[in-house]
Design a protein around this motif. Structure first.
Motif, PDB file in Angstrom:
ATOM      1  N   MET A  64     -43.609 105.710 -62.083  1.00 27.80           N
ATOM      2  CA  MET A  64     -43.065 105.037 -60.900  1.00 27.80           C
ATOM      3  C   MET A  64     -41.981 104.035 -61.289  1.00 27.80           C
ATOM      4  O   MET A  64     -40.955 103.928 -60.615  1.00 27.80           O
ATOM      5  CB  MET A  64     -44.196 104.348 -60.127  1.00 27.80           C
ATOM      6  CG  MET A  64     -45.114 105.345 -59.439  1.00 27.80           C
ATOM      7  SD  MET A  64     -46.516 104.569 -58.603  1.00 27.80           S
ATOM      8  CE  MET A  64     -45.691 103.637 -57.308  1.00 27.80           C
ATOM      9  N   ASP A  65     -42.204 103.341 -62.409  1.00 21.78           N
ATOM     10  CA  ASP A  65     -41.174 102.396 -62.875  1.00 21.78           C
ATOM     11  C   ASP A  65     -39.887 103.137 -63.211  1.00 21.78           C
ATOM     12  O   ASP A  65     -38.788 102.700 -62.846  1.00 21.78           O
ATOM     13  CB  ASP A  65     -41.669 101.644 -64.117  1.00 21.78           C
ATOM     14  CG  ASP A  65     -42.751 100.632 -63.770  1.00 21.78           C
ATOM     15  OD1 ASP A  65     -42.896 100.322 -62.577  1.00 21.78           O
ATOM     16  OD2 ASP A  65     -43.438 100.178 -64.698  1.00 21.78           O
ATOM     17  N   THR A  75     -41.880 101.859 -55.777  1.00 29.05           N
ATOM     18  CA  THR A  75     -42.734 100.670 -55.718  1.00 29.05           C
ATOM     19  C   THR A  75     -44.058 100.953 -55.027  1.00 29.05           C
ATOM     20  O   THR A  75     -44.962 100.134 -55.037  1.00 29.05           O
ATOM     21  CB  THR A  75     -42.018  99.528 -54.971  1.00 29.05           C
ATOM     22  OG1 THR A  75     -41.625 100.006 -53.685  1.00 29.05           O
ATOM     23  CG2 THR A  75     -40.792  99.067 -55.743  1.00 29.05           C
ATOM     24  N   SER A  76     -44.149 102.113 -54.379  1.00 28.19           N
ATOM     25  CA  SER A  76     -45.364 102.458 -53.641  1.00 28.19           C
ATOM     26  C   SER A  76     -45.555 103.975 -53.672  1.00 28.19           C
ATOM     27  O   SER A  76     -44.576 104.723 -53.805  1.00 28.19           O
ATOM     28  CB  SER A  76     -45.229 101.958 -52.202  1.00 28.19           C
ATOM     29  OG  SER A  76     -45.843 102.827 -51.294  1.00 28.19           O
ATOM     30  N   PHE A  96     -43.041 108.533 -52.660  1.00 25.93           N
ATOM     31  CA  PHE A  96     -42.893 109.921 -53.104  1.00 25.93           C
ATOM     32  C   PHE A  96     -43.999 110.856 -52.615  1.00 25.93           C
ATOM     33  O   PHE A  96     -43.983 112.041 -52.913  1.00 25.93           O
ATOM     34  CB  PHE A  96     -42.789 109.994 -54.639  1.00 25.93           C
ATOM     35  CG  PHE A  96     -43.969 109.421 -55.383  1.00 25.93           C
ATOM     36  CD1 PHE A  96     -44.081 108.059 -55.579  1.00 25.93           C
ATOM     37  CD2 PHE A  96     -44.935 110.259 -55.898  1.00 25.93           C
ATOM     38  CE1 PHE A  96     -45.154 107.531 -56.286  1.00 25.93           C
ATOM     39  CE2 PHE A  96     -46.018 109.743 -56.603  1.00 25.93           C
ATOM     40  CZ  PHE A  96     -46.124 108.364 -56.794  1.00 25.93           C
ATOM     41  N   ARG A  97     -44.914 110.350 -51.810  1.00 26.80           N
ATOM     42  CA  ARG A  97     -45.985 111.220 -51.302  1.00 26.80           C
ATOM     43  C   ARG A  97     -45.394 112.383 -50.482  1.00 26.80           C
ATOM     44  O   ARG A  97     -44.598 112.170 -49.569  1.00 26.80           O
ATOM     45  CB  ARG A  97     -46.915 110.423 -50.388  1.00 26.80           C
ATOM     46  CG  ARG A  97     -48.138 111.221 -49.932  1.00 26.80           C
ATOM     47  CD  ARG A  97     -48.810 110.574 -48.726  1.00 26.80           C
ATOM     48  NE  ARG A  97     -49.297 109.236 -48.990  1.00 26.80           N
ATOM     49  CZ  ARG A  97     -50.515 108.966 -49.470  1.00 26.80           C
ATOM     50  NH1 ARG A  97     -51.348 109.942 -49.718  1.00 26.80           N
ATOM     51  NH2 ARG A  97     -50.885 107.718 -49.677  1.00 26.80           N
ATOM     52  N   GLY A  98     -45.758 113.609 -50.844  1.00 27.13           N
ATOM     53  CA  GLY A  98     -45.359 114.786 -50.067  1.00 27.13           C
ATOM     54  C   GLY A  98     -43.946 115.280 -50.305  1.00 27.13           C
ATOM     55  O   GLY A  98     -43.518 116.256 -49.699  1.00 27.13           O
TER      56      GLY A  98
END
Ligand code: SF4
Ligand code: SF4
Length: 135
Positions: free
Chosen positions: A9-10, A15-16, A20-22
């Protein structure tokens, strides 16, 4: 796994999880619709290769023995197009980003492995002659 996810993620600037979900869902397809006429070959960038040998071992032990490790008596890693099936394994194990890439063969090019010319037509399992239940 948590550290790996956090590092990823970094790297990506997320940041959450919601960032990127889905995201990959639109690219998901049933295997039977994959284009059987698509041909790719791995290519090693000799300028960035650090000669660690991971790609050779991975391809030698679990894929198609398509990467040489010696040339003219010296340590050297190079893909044999006449053996490569484009499985992507070497790309995954190489520690140097972008050192190994996959090149898509274009329609009309010769696939040295099969000796056949790459077709521009889409062909998948739904219309394959060996499929007992064609669409
Ligand atoms: S793509 Fe697969 S078959 Fe081709 S060189 Fe890499 S590991 Fe070997
Ligand atoms: S894994 Fe990458 S860096 Fe290592 S020998 Fe293969 S191409 Fe070179």
């Amino acid at each position: 796994m948590k550290d790996g996810l956090s590092n990823y993620m970094d790297e990506m600037g997320f940041t959450s999880i919601e960032d990127f979900r889905g995201k990959a869902i639109p690219t998901v397809s049933d295997w039977r619709y994959l284009n059987l006429n698509h041909v790719s070959k791995a290519v090693i960038n000799q300028d960035s290769c650090i000669q660690c040998g991971r790609c050779h071992i991975a391809c030698e032990d679990t894929s198609h023995q398509a990467i040489i490790n010696i040339k003219d008596g010296k340590r050297h890693f190079e893909v044999r197009e006449d053996e490569c099936v484009g499985c992507n394994l070497c790309v995954v194990v190489c520690p140097v980003p972008e050192c190994i890439t996959l090149r898509d063969l274009q329609p009309g090019e010769l696939d040295q492995r099969t000796g056949k010319t790459v077709s521009a037509e889409h062909a998948d399992w739904t219309g394959h002659p060996n499929n007992p239940m064609p669409a």
